[in-house]
Design a protein around this motif. Structure first.
Motif, PDB file in Angstrom:
ATOM      1  N   PRO A 247      14.913  19.101   0.245  1.00 48.31           N
ATOM      2  CA  PRO A 247      13.596  18.901  -0.370  1.00 48.31           C
ATOM      3  C   PRO A 247      13.689  18.429  -1.823  1.00 48.31           C
ATOM      4  O   PRO A 247      12.967  17.528  -2.238  1.00 48.31           O
ATOM      5  N   HIS A 248      14.605  19.004  -2.581  1.00 49.14           N
ATOM      6  CA  HIS A 248      14.770  18.613  -3.986  1.00 49.14           C
ATOM      7  C   HIS A 248      15.203  17.147  -4.103  1.00 49.14           C
ATOM      8  O   HIS A 248      14.667  16.383  -4.906  1.00 49.14           O
TER       9      HIS A 248
ATOM     10  N   LEU B 290       2.629  12.083  -1.963  1.00 45.02           N
ATOM     11  CA  LEU B 290       3.817  12.670  -1.333  1.00 45.02           C
ATOM     12  C   LEU B 290       4.621  13.477  -2.338  1.00 45.02           C
ATOM     13  O   LEU B 290       5.075  14.585  -2.051  1.00 45.02           O
ATOM     14  N   VAL B 291       4.794  12.932  -3.537  1.00 45.95           N
ATOM     15  CA  VAL B 291       5.532  13.635  -4.587  1.00 45.95           C
ATOM     16  C   VAL B 291       4.803  14.927  -4.953  1.00 45.95           C
ATOM     17  O   VAL B 291       5.413  15.992  -5.061  1.00 45.95           O
TER      18      VAL B 291
ATOM     19  N   LEU C  99      11.726   9.982  -4.084  1.00 49.66           N
ATOM     20  CA  LEU C  99      10.357   9.463  -4.180  1.00 49.66           C
ATOM     21  C   LEU C  99       9.986   9.155  -5.618  1.00 49.66           C
ATOM     22  O   LEU C  99       9.338   8.139  -5.924  1.00 49.66           O
ATOM     23  N   GLU C 100      10.419  10.002  -6.553  1.00 51.95           N
ATOM     24  CA  GLU C 100      10.128   9.748  -7.960  1.00 51.95           C
ATOM     25  C   GLU C 100      10.841   8.503  -8.473  1.00 51.95           C
ATOM     26  O   GLU C 100      10.287   7.728  -9.235  1.00 51.95           O
ATOM     27  N   ARG C 101      12.100   8.297  -8.039  1.00 55.53           N
ATOM     28  CA  ARG C 101      12.828   7.086  -8.432  1.00 55.53           C
ATOM     29  C   ARG C 101      12.145   5.839  -7.894  1.00 55.53           C
ATOM     30  O   ARG C 101      12.005   4.832  -8.580  1.00 55.53           O
ATOM     31  N   ILE C 102      11.720   5.891  -6.629  1.00 56.24           N
ATOM     32  CA  ILE C 102      11.032   4.747  -6.034  1.00 56.24           C
ATOM     33  C   ILE C 102       9.728   4.480  -6.772  1.00 56.24           C
ATOM     34  O   ILE C 102       9.412   3.334  -7.105  1.00 56.24           O
TER      35      ILE C 102
ATOM     36  N   ARG D 227       0.800  -1.224   0.000  1.00 57.12           N
ATOM     37  CA  ARG D 227       0.000   0.000   0.000  1.00 57.12           C
ATOM     38  C   ARG D 227       0.836   1.280   0.000  1.00 57.12           C
ATOM     39  O   ARG D 227       0.586   2.177  -0.790  1.00 57.12           O
ATOM     40  N   PRO D 228       1.838   1.403   0.875  1.00 56.99           N
ATOM     41  CA  PRO D 228       2.623   2.636   0.844  1.00 56.99           C
ATOM     42  C   PRO D 228       3.261   2.894  -0.517  1.00 56.99           C
ATOM     43  O   PRO D 228       3.369   4.030  -0.956  1.00 56.99           O
ATOM     44  N   GLN D 229       3.663   1.836  -1.182  1.00 57.00           N
ATOM     45  CA  GLN D 229       4.347   1.995  -2.463  1.00 57.00           C
ATOM     46  C   GLN D 229       3.409   2.507  -3.543  1.00 57.00           C
ATOM     47  O   GLN D 229       3.777   3.363  -4.336  1.00 57.00           O
TER      48      GLN D 229
END
Length: 110
Positions: A96-97, A21-22, A103-106, A12-14
């Protein structure tokens, strides 16, 4: 190659939590994600919510929140320990960046 990260809580978190979040982080909002090494069960910031305060006259205070009660920590030595612990966490945190990039890579690896 094994990923160097792992989410707790199952899939679920994934799939559900990363996109918002992103979005929030890209909008400049504060997003807090606590990470720790794969071989660690507990991090120094995972015990309970904590508010760190400094009075106008320079005294350091802390407020620790538990499940059924909260505790004001006014003892200068105890409050200083918590302030230093939080400073260590902040020093090790991603910018932050960089957080958005992670997060985008994940999200892309899902």
């Amino acid at each position: 190659m094994r990923p160097r990260w792992r989410w707790s809580g199952g899939p679920r978190p994934q799939t559900v939590l990363i996109p918002p979040l992103v979005t929030q982080a890209q909008a400049g909002k504060t997003v807090r994600v606590v990470g720790r090494g794969l071989n660690r069960c507990v991090s120094c910031g995972s015990g309970r919510p904590l508010a760190l305060l400094e009075t106008p006259d320079g005294r350091s205070l802390a407020y620790s929140e538990g499940q059924e009660s909260g505790r004001l920590i006014a003892d200068p030595k105890q409050a200083a320990v918590l302030h230093r612990r939080y400073a260590t966490l902040r020093a090790q945190a991603l910018t932050p960046h960089d957080s958005v990039g992670l997060l985008e890579r994940i999200r892309g690896e899902l």
